[in-house]
Structures are given as structure tokens and as C-alpha cells.
Design an enzyme around this catalytic site. Structure first.
Site, PDB file in Angstrom:
ATOM      1  N   GLY A   1      30.324  29.793  49.051  1.00 22.98           N
ATOM      2  CA  GLY A   1      30.279  29.173  47.745  1.00 22.98           C
ATOM      3  C   GLY A   1      31.617  28.560  47.358  1.00 22.98           C
ATOM      4  O   GLY A   1      31.696  27.605  46.604  1.00 22.98           O
TER       5      GLY A   1
ATOM      6  N   VAL B   1      35.771  26.714  55.664  1.00 16.46           N
ATOM      7  CA  VAL B   1      36.960  27.034  56.450  1.00 16.46           C
ATOM      8  C   VAL B   1      36.913  26.244  57.754  1.00 16.46           C
ATOM      9  O   VAL B   1      35.894  26.224  58.442  1.00 16.46           O
ATOM     10  CB  VAL B   1      37.047  28.540  56.761  1.00 16.46           C
TER      11      VAL B   1
ATOM     12  N   ASP C   1      37.112  42.967  46.796  1.00 17.59           N
ATOM     13  CA  ASP C   1      35.981  42.503  47.593  1.00 17.59           C
ATOM     14  C   ASP C   1      36.130  42.924  49.055  1.00 17.59           C
ATOM     15  O   ASP C   1      36.078  42.100  49.959  1.00 17.59           O
ATOM     16  CB  ASP C   1      35.820  40.986  47.454  1.00 17.59           C
TER      17      ASP C   1
END
Ligand SMILES: *[C@@H]1O[C@H](CO)[C@@H](O)[C@H](O)[C@H]1NC(C)=O
Ligand SMILES: *[C@@H]1O[C@H](CO)[C@@H](O)[C@H](O)[C@H]1NC(C)=O
Ligand SMILES: *[C@@H]1O[C@H](CO)[C@@H](O)[C@H](O)[C@H]1NC(C)=O
Ligand SMILES: *[C@@H]1O[C@H](CO)[C@@H](O)[C@H](O)[C@H]1NC(C)=O
Ligand SMILES: *[C@@H]1O[C@H](CO)[C@@H](O)[C@H](O)[C@H]1NC(C)=O
Ligand SMILES: *[C@@H]1O[C@H](CO)[C@@H](O)[C@H](O)[C@H]1NC(C)=O
Ligand SMILES: *[C@@H]1O[C@H](CO)[C@@H](O)[C@H](O)[C@H]1NC(C)=O
Ligand SMILES: *[C@@H]1O[C@H](CO)[C@@H](O)[C@H](O)[C@H]1NC(C)=O
Ligand SMILES: *[C@@H]1O[C@H](CO)[C@@H](O)[C@H](O)[C@H]1NC(C)=O
Ligand SMILES: *[C@@H]1O[C@H](CO)[C@@H](O)[C@H](O)[C@H]1NC(C)=O
Ligand SMILES: *[C@@H]1O[C@H](CO)[C@@H](O)[C@H](O)[C@H]1NC(C)=O
Length: 660
Positions: free
Chosen positions: A345, A349, A465
Site C-alpha cells: 500500500g 520496492v 509492526d
């Protein structure tokens, strides 16, 4: 106060700081004294690499009871500020420290060094004979820019006189002068406290070594080594000062118990010429500064992100490189889809090639405001962190509305590609799975990184996270924690029904209290880490990915059930081959369960987790049945004394990522 007011105050502050910086001579000296070092309290003053302050001493290489994890280690410990070593004035410094080397094998290895260095980072593969000073590539190169006084406890080369000497090393492990210490009654690796004093003045470096007496002082002694050298010829003007050490297949604990350091104040000559140059410069800066100030104010909120990024990055001493958009376009073949490594989202990369160095470039998608916030957080936060288990941020770029972050490239991708057995990624089917030893070392690596974020760096950082797809694996399968900040954005935008913006993280890894408090804490990071440990041992996904509150439907529940029936080992991934240590696996699973305790107060700190992983401590006791989730959580009935420092920090809503 409105946001506008706050941000213009910020700008004025920056302007003032800038003017102050230019007006005041940038000469700096250091005077500090740690006698002895104090656990936790002194952490913020230093940069640690594979080192820590523990038991009131700097453990320059790891101090753990697990023999395997003290072998082949290199560590570095530096004062966090550089000092001005030379200028027009005469360079001089004095450094007095107490070292203690505890042999763990006979003979012991490898040694410890006092270092002055331009680069704060430990060279890769500098363990063993390299003493954490240089590695096979940088040995002998003028680019190494490092000077060391080595206390060598192993004869690793033909050039070494013996296994107990002091030496002066310039850009190399090869000493330009070395002196055996036995004749001075010194046996470095005998576990004795030795006081070392290093003086540098008039281009003369002198080293004194003597046994430390009961009052903690060294004896008056003749110098052991004295050498004439112009350090300015080898080092940059501003250098870091500290220690490095290493072990090989022979090991020892390398401790520094106390350290006092003084350097002289290096002044530029304050002659008339200086005034004539500086006055117009200051005036010019004043004018530019003021006009920039108005320019920024006019541009308002929308465009303020670039100056803010630059301000914040400039204040950190180890600023990551700022790249030009062109360079990164060239490196990634103009963001060629062929070079795509992953997508989320947040953006995409790409793999890139900078010179002959492989890099990973994260291109943040342009459409989210959130992206910019997280971008600042990421660059300023991890940009200033250094740890062998963190993905290294190399640089950043903000140009033509492109937000780009450059990392080192991780050849083995992320951990989630290796662990799950119910794999839907067809291409990964034929991949060999990870052995127990590898899985354990991955868990240990992530634990070290998280302990560093929570307890080891200047400002406490919450990752928020932790999950398998954010753990990267380098070529040797060493775990590197990555994706700070931006990963949160992915998950948030993927959630179909998030109720508050505060909730960040990934379903399945989120502690139960998160849904009530909406806050990230040290304990919620520990919870996510616990889930990760269980996944890695069991080879299963954490739970139902689609439900927000999936506490009841998770790997944690499943494992509690097996545990209460005394069948915890059935959870272990059956695909592991090679050496299997069932006791160790059970221990890791139980530790994972205790990290996932529904009551946040009952979860161990990352320090404790590390101690359990190194077998210095038993896993925290678990109740026989799965404890219920009760809110508000009951505080623990007693405080573990040794952990009081960590306990104080618990349950505090630390969201210390800047830029938020
Ligand atoms: C060295 O630094 C220590 C700690 O700041 C200070 O107490 C001491 O006076 C300094 N010594 C000299 C010679 O300046
Ligand atoms: C030496 O260290 C540098 C920087 O960490 C690294 O790029 C290089 O690959 C290392 N050389 C070896 C032989 O490991
Ligand atoms: C390291 O470099 C020095 C030159 O500075 C050289 O003499 C020495 O042999 C090198 N050592 C190793 C192990 O390569
Ligand atoms: C130095 O100390 C170590 C460890 O106590 C011991 O094994 C060794 O024999 C000592 N060396 C000498 C020369 O006394
Ligand atoms: C070394 O110093 C520490 C504290 O300064 C002291 O506790 C310890 O007993 C000393 N060790 C030896 C072997 O003298
Ligand atoms: C360097 O300093 C030490 C101690 O201060 C002294 O003994 C030695 O003679 C000096 N060496 C030179 C070359 O000046
Ligand atoms: C320790 O050494 C210092 C400096 O040489 C000396 O002043 C002190 O008296 C000594 N203390 C003891 C207990 O030997
Ligand atoms: C020491 O080296 C620096 C840098 O090479 C040089 O500028 C300086 O003149 C030298 N000092 C002396 C006294 O030779
Ligand atoms: C131990 O390390 C030395 C070099 O540091 C090496 O020569 C030797 O082969 C190693 N031994 C083992 C058993 O790995
Ligand atoms: C270092 O110590 C010497 C005395 O041993 C003293 O003369 C000198 O001023 C000190 N230098 C600094 C920078 O503190
Ligand atoms: C540190 O002490 C030295 C004298 O040893 C002095 O010249 C210098 O100004 C001091 N620096 C600071 C920052 O206190």
C-alpha cells in the site's frame, strides 16, 4: 496553538540554531568521566554495535553464557559525539580506562582496542583476528581512517610478537610498534583489572598500563609504549572515540569498567582574516536565512515536508546520504518493473545498482499524506540507528514529489518466504526450509534488534509492526529488522474496517489490549515478537488475517491449547531437518507464549527475553491454563528487582517516532 503557529515557531528555532552554529566557532572538545558505567542510565551517551553496558561495565563483545554466541564476534562502543581532534591548535587528549579481560577458553582470544575513527560502523567480518578495527578489505587502506591502541591477547599473525602485547595500529591490524607486556608484570587475559592511560600531545602517543589497586586507581608507572606520530595525517578533523574488540574460535569477555576522557580545546586562530571572512558570511547567511524563512512561511503546510526532513536529518551526526533523483533513476533502470522486489500500500520496492553495490529502493506512492509523515519518521529514526540486526538505511531522496528511501539489498528477501508450510506462493515450494539452528539465530537476532530499539538507543523506539514480512534475511541468513513506519501505512490502507486511526500494526500480531487502548507500547511490540517466535518454530501463519480482533482464532490460542495438554512439541514445524533440540524448542515456545500473555504486565521485557534465549535465565513461569484477557490488566504482584528499570518504562504510551 494552531499547527501553523507551531510550525513557524519551529522554523524560527531552526533559523536561530543555524545562525548560532555559523556564528560560534565549531571547535569542540570532550571531557567526560564514567567511573564506573551505569546500566541503562549511561546508554544514551554511546553508540553500541554488538556491545552493551551490563553489570556496570561495557561489554564490548557479547557477555552471555551461551558459548556459541560469544564466538566469532566483533563489537564496537563509541561515545556518541565526535570531537575535534585537530585544527590550527595543538591536538591533545588523555584517555584513562580500566579494562578487564576474562578468558573463556584456554588460550583466550582475540583482543580489545582503544580506537579513534571517522566511521561509527563496525566493518563487516571484522571478528577474530581483525579486532573489530578493519576487515580483510580495509586492512592497510588509507581509507580505513582508524587509529587503534590494541591490547592483543592472541598471536594471530606471524607479525604478532606474542599473545599478550600492546600495539599501535594505523589503518591496519598490523602494529607499527608493539610491546610485549609480560615483562611489565601484566597478563592481559588473566581477568585482572588493569588501568590504562593513553596520552597524546605534541605528536607523541604514550601508553601506560598498570594493575588497578583497590581504590580503583592505577599505579604510577613508566610508559609501556611511546611513539611519535602526527595523527592529523591519518584521521579526519572530527573523530569518534571508543573501543572495539573481537573473539574468534577462542573466546573471552572484553570489558571496560570505567573511562575518563579529556581532549583539548582546538581553536582556529582568531585573527583579523577570520573576522573579514566571517562577517560577510554571517550577514549573507542572515539575509538568506530571513528570506528562506519568509519563503517557507509563505509556502505553507503543503510543501513544508522537505525543509523539515532536511532540518531533522541535519541535526543527527550520522546523517544518511541524500541522493539525487537522477542517480536513483539510473540505479533502478528508471524504476523498471523488471527490478521490482515487492509492492504494498505504501508503494513499491525496487532493486538497484549503485556503482557495483546492490541496493533496495523504496518508492513511496505519491497519493498519501500519510506517506510523507512516515517517510520523515523512517529517515530520521532508523537513519540514526546502527545495529547489526537492523536493515541499514543508506540514504533518501525527495525531489519532484518523489519520496525514496535507499536500503542495503537483502539477497534472501523476507522471512515470510521461508517459514510457512501451508504455502500458497507456488514458486517457493521447492525452497529448502530453515534448520532449527537458523530459525533460532533469526529469533535471537530479532530479539537483539528489538532490545536495542527498546533499551539500547538514545530514544526509545517502538517498531509497532513486527511481523515475518518485515524481517529481512541477508546472505548469511542473519535476521535484519526492517520497514519502520511505512509498513504501518500498508496495513492501515489494507484494512477494510478500521475504526480508529491510532490502531497500527498487522492483525494476528496485535496484542489484545490494542483494540481497547489503541496505543502502541513496549508490551505490544513484545506481543508481536512473541507471535513471530511461535510462527518461526511452528511454520504457521499467525491467525485469521481478515478479522481485526482475531485473538480467539490465532496461533496463540492453538498453542495454549497444546501446552495445557502437555503436547507443546507437536506444534513444531515437521519440516526441519538437521539437529533438533527438543528442550530448546520447548523453551522457545514457552517464551513465545509468555510474550503473548494477555496481561501486558506479565510479558517479559526484551532484556529478559534475551537472557532466556542465551540460557542465562529460565523462561518465565506459565500458568497451566490459558489466562483470560481481563481489562484493565492487573499489575504484577511483585517487581523483579533486577528488572526494575525496565518495569518503570512499562505501559507508558511511548510513541517516540518523531514526525508524528
Ligand atoms: C577531564 O574530564 C573530567 C570529567 O569531565 C573532569 O572532571 C576533569 O577535571 C577533566 N580533566 C582535565 C585535566 O581537564
Ligand atoms: C569490509 O567491510 C566493508 C564495510 O563494512 C564491506 O563493504 C566489505 O565487504 C567488508 N569486506 C569483507 C571481506 O568482508
Ligand atoms: C594488513 O595490512 C598490513 C599493511 O598495513 C600488512 O602488512 C598485513 O600483512 C595485513 N594483514 C593481513 C592479515 O592481511
Ligand atoms: C595469564 O593468565 C591466564 C589466565 O589466568 C593463564 O592461563 C596464563 O598461564 C597466564 N600467563 C602467564 C604467562 O602467566
Ligand atoms: C575489578 O574491579 C571491580 C570494580 O571496580 C571489582 O568489583 C573487582 O573485584 C575487581 N576485580 C579484581 C580481580 O580485582
Ligand atoms: C613522549 O611522551 C612520553 C611521556 O610523556 C615521554 O616519556 C617520551 O619521551 C615522549 N617521547 C617523545 C619522542 O617526545
Ligand atoms: C592506589 O593507587 C593510587 C595511585 O597510585 C594511590 O594514590 C593510592 O594510595 C593507592 N591505594 C591503595 C589502597 O593502594
Ligand atoms: C600533521 O599532518 C597534517 C595533515 O597532513 C599537516 O597539515 C600538519 O602540518 C602536520 N603537522 C606537523 C607538525 O607536521
Ligand atoms: C580457529 O581460528 C584460527 C584462526 O583464528 C584458524 O586457523 C583455525 O583453523 C580455527 N580452528 C577451528 C577449529 O576452527
Ligand atoms: C593530559 O594529562 C597531562 C598530565 O598527565 C596534562 O598535562 C594535560 O593537560 C592533559 N591534557 C588534557 C587534554 O587534559
Ligand atoms: C575540557 O578540558 C580541557 C582541559 O583539559 C579544556 O581546555 C576544554 O575547554 C574542556 N572542554 C569542555 C567542553 O569543557
Amino acid at each position: 496553538m494552531s499547527r501553523m503557529q507551531v510550525s513557524s515557531m519551529r522554523r524560527s528555532a531552526v533559523l536561530l540554531a543555524l545562525l548560532h552554529f555559523c556564528a560560534v566557532n565549531p571547535a569542540r572538545s570532550l571531557n567526560f568521566s564514567y567511573t564506573p558505567f551505569r546500566d541503562h542510565i549511561n546508554d544514551k551517551d554511546f553508540l553500541f554495535e554488538n556491545s552493551r553496558i551490563y553489570l556496570n561495565a561495557v561489554q564490548v563483545t557479547p557477555d552471555v553464557s551461551n558459548e556459541a554466541s560469544i564466538m566469532n564476534q566483533a563489537g564496537r562502543f563509541l561515545y556518541k559525539k565526535r570531537f575535534k581532534l585537530w585544527g590550527k591548535g595543538k591536538a591533545s587528549f588523555n584517555s584513562t580506562f580500566v579494562l578487564k579481560i576474562d578468558p573463556k577458553t584456554n588460550p583466550s582470544g582475540e583482543g580489545l582496542a582503544f580506537i579513534l575513527t571517522e566511521s561509527p560502523t563496525l566493518p563487516e567480518n571484522s571478528e577474530g583476528e581483525w579486532l573489530g578495527i578493519v576487515n580483510a578489505t580495509s586492512n592497510g587502506s588509507a581509507k580505513a581512517k582508524i587509529v587503534a591502541v590494541e591490547f592483543d591477547t592472541r598471536k594471530s599473525y606471524a607479525e604478532d610478537v606474542d599473545d599478550n602485547h600492546v600495539g599501535l595500529d594505523i589503518n591496519s591490524v598490523y602494529s607499527i610498534q608493539q610491546v610485549p607486556l609480560f615483562s611489565y608484570g601484566v597478563n592481559l587475559s588473566s581477568g585482572t583489572n588493569y588501568t590504562v592511560r593513553i596520552e597524546y600531545a605534541n605528536q607523541n602517543i604514550t601508553v601506560f598500563v598498570s594493575q588497578t589497586n583497590e581504590t580503583g586507581e592505577g599505579m604510577e608507572n613508566a610508559p609501556v609504549l611511546s611513539y611519535t606520530v602526527n595523527l592529523s595525517a591519518y584521521l579526519s578533523q572530527e573523530v569518534y572515540v571508543g573501543f572495539s574488540a573481537s573473539t574468534g574460535n577462542k573466546t573471552q569477555l572484553n570489558c571496560i569498567r570505567s573511562w575518563e576522557f579529556n581532549s583539548s580545546h582546538i581553536d582556529e586562530d582568531s585573527n583579523l582574516l577570520w573576522v573579514w571572512i566571517m562577517v560577510p558570511v554571517v550577514v549573507l547567511l542572515l539575509v538568506t536565512g530571513v528570506s528562506c524563512y519568509f519563503f517557507w512561511t509563505r509556502r505553507g503546510e503543503k510543501e513544508d515536508v522537505l525543509p523539515r526532513i532536511q532540518d531533522e536529518i541535519q541535526t543527527t551526526s550520522m546523517a544518511p546520504t541524500k541522493f539525487k533523483l537522477k542517480e536513483l533513476q539510473r540505479a533502478t533502470g528508471r524504476f523498471n518493473p523488471k527490478n521490482e522486489l515487492g509492492k504494498g500500500g505504501f508503494g513499491t520496492v525496487y532493486k538497484g545498482l549503485l556503482g557495483d553495490k546492490e541496493i533496495a529502493v523504496k518508492r513511496v506512492s505519491k497519493n498519501s499524506r500519510q506517506g510523507k509523515q512516515e517517510f520523515i519518521a523512517e529517515v530520521t529514526t532508523i537513519g540514526s540507528l546502527r545495529h547489526k540486526n537492523l536493515v541499514k538505511l543508506i540514504g533518501w531522496c525527495y525531489e519532484s514529489h518523489e519520496l525514496l528511501i535507499v536500503y542495503e539489498f537483502m539477497p534472501n528477501g523476507s522471512l515470510d518466504r521461508f517459514v510457512y508450510r501451508d504455502e500458497s506462493l507456488g514458486t517457493e515450494m521447492g525452497k529448502p526450509t530453515l534448520s532449527w539452528e537458523r530459525r533460532r539465530s533469526i529469533i535471537f537476532g530479532v530479539a537483539q534488534a528489538l532490545d536495542y530499539l527498546h533499551n539500547g538507543c538514545e530514544k526509545r523506539v517502538l517498531h509497532r509492526d513486527i511481523k515475518a514480512s518485515n524481517i529481512m534475511l541477508d546472505s548469511a541468513f542473519i535476521a535484519r529488522l526492517g520497514d519502520f513506519g511505512l509498513a504501518r501505512t500498508i496495513q492501515q490502507s489494507n484494512l477494510t474496517h478500521h475504526s480508529t486511526n491510532e490502531i497500527a500494526g498487522t492483525p494476528g500480531y496485535m496484542a489484545p489490549e490494542t483494540f481497547l487502548t489503541g496505543r502502541a507500547t513496549v508490551e505490544t511490540d513484545v506481543y508481536a515478537f512473541g507471535v513471530l517466535m511461535l510462527e518461526v518454530v511452528c511454520g504457521r501463519r499467525p491467525g485469521n488475517q481478515n478479522e481485526q480482533n482475531n485473538y480467539n482464532n490465532s496461533i496463540v490460542y492453538w498453542l495454549w491449547d497444546l501446552y495445557s495438554r502437555g503436547r507443546i512439541l507437536e506444534a513444531v514445524d515437521s519440516r526441519m531437518d538437521g539437529d533438533i533440540d527438543e528442550d530448546d524448542m520447548a523453551c522457545v515456545l514457552m517464551l513465545g507464549l509468555s510474550c503473548c500473555h494477555p496481561n501486558p504486565h506479565e510479558r517479559p521485557s526484551m532484556r529478559t527475553v534475551l537472557m532466556v534465549l542465551t540460557r542465562e535465565d529460565d523462561p518465565p513461569a506459565l500458568p497451566q491454563e490459558r489466562p483470560a484477557f481481563v481489562w484493565p490488566a492487573m499489575p504484577p504482584s511483585f517487581k523483579d528487582d533486577t528488572d526494575s528499570n525496565v518495569a518503570e518504562g512499562q505501559m507508558t504510551p511511548l510513541t517516540d517516532l518523531s514526525g508524528r
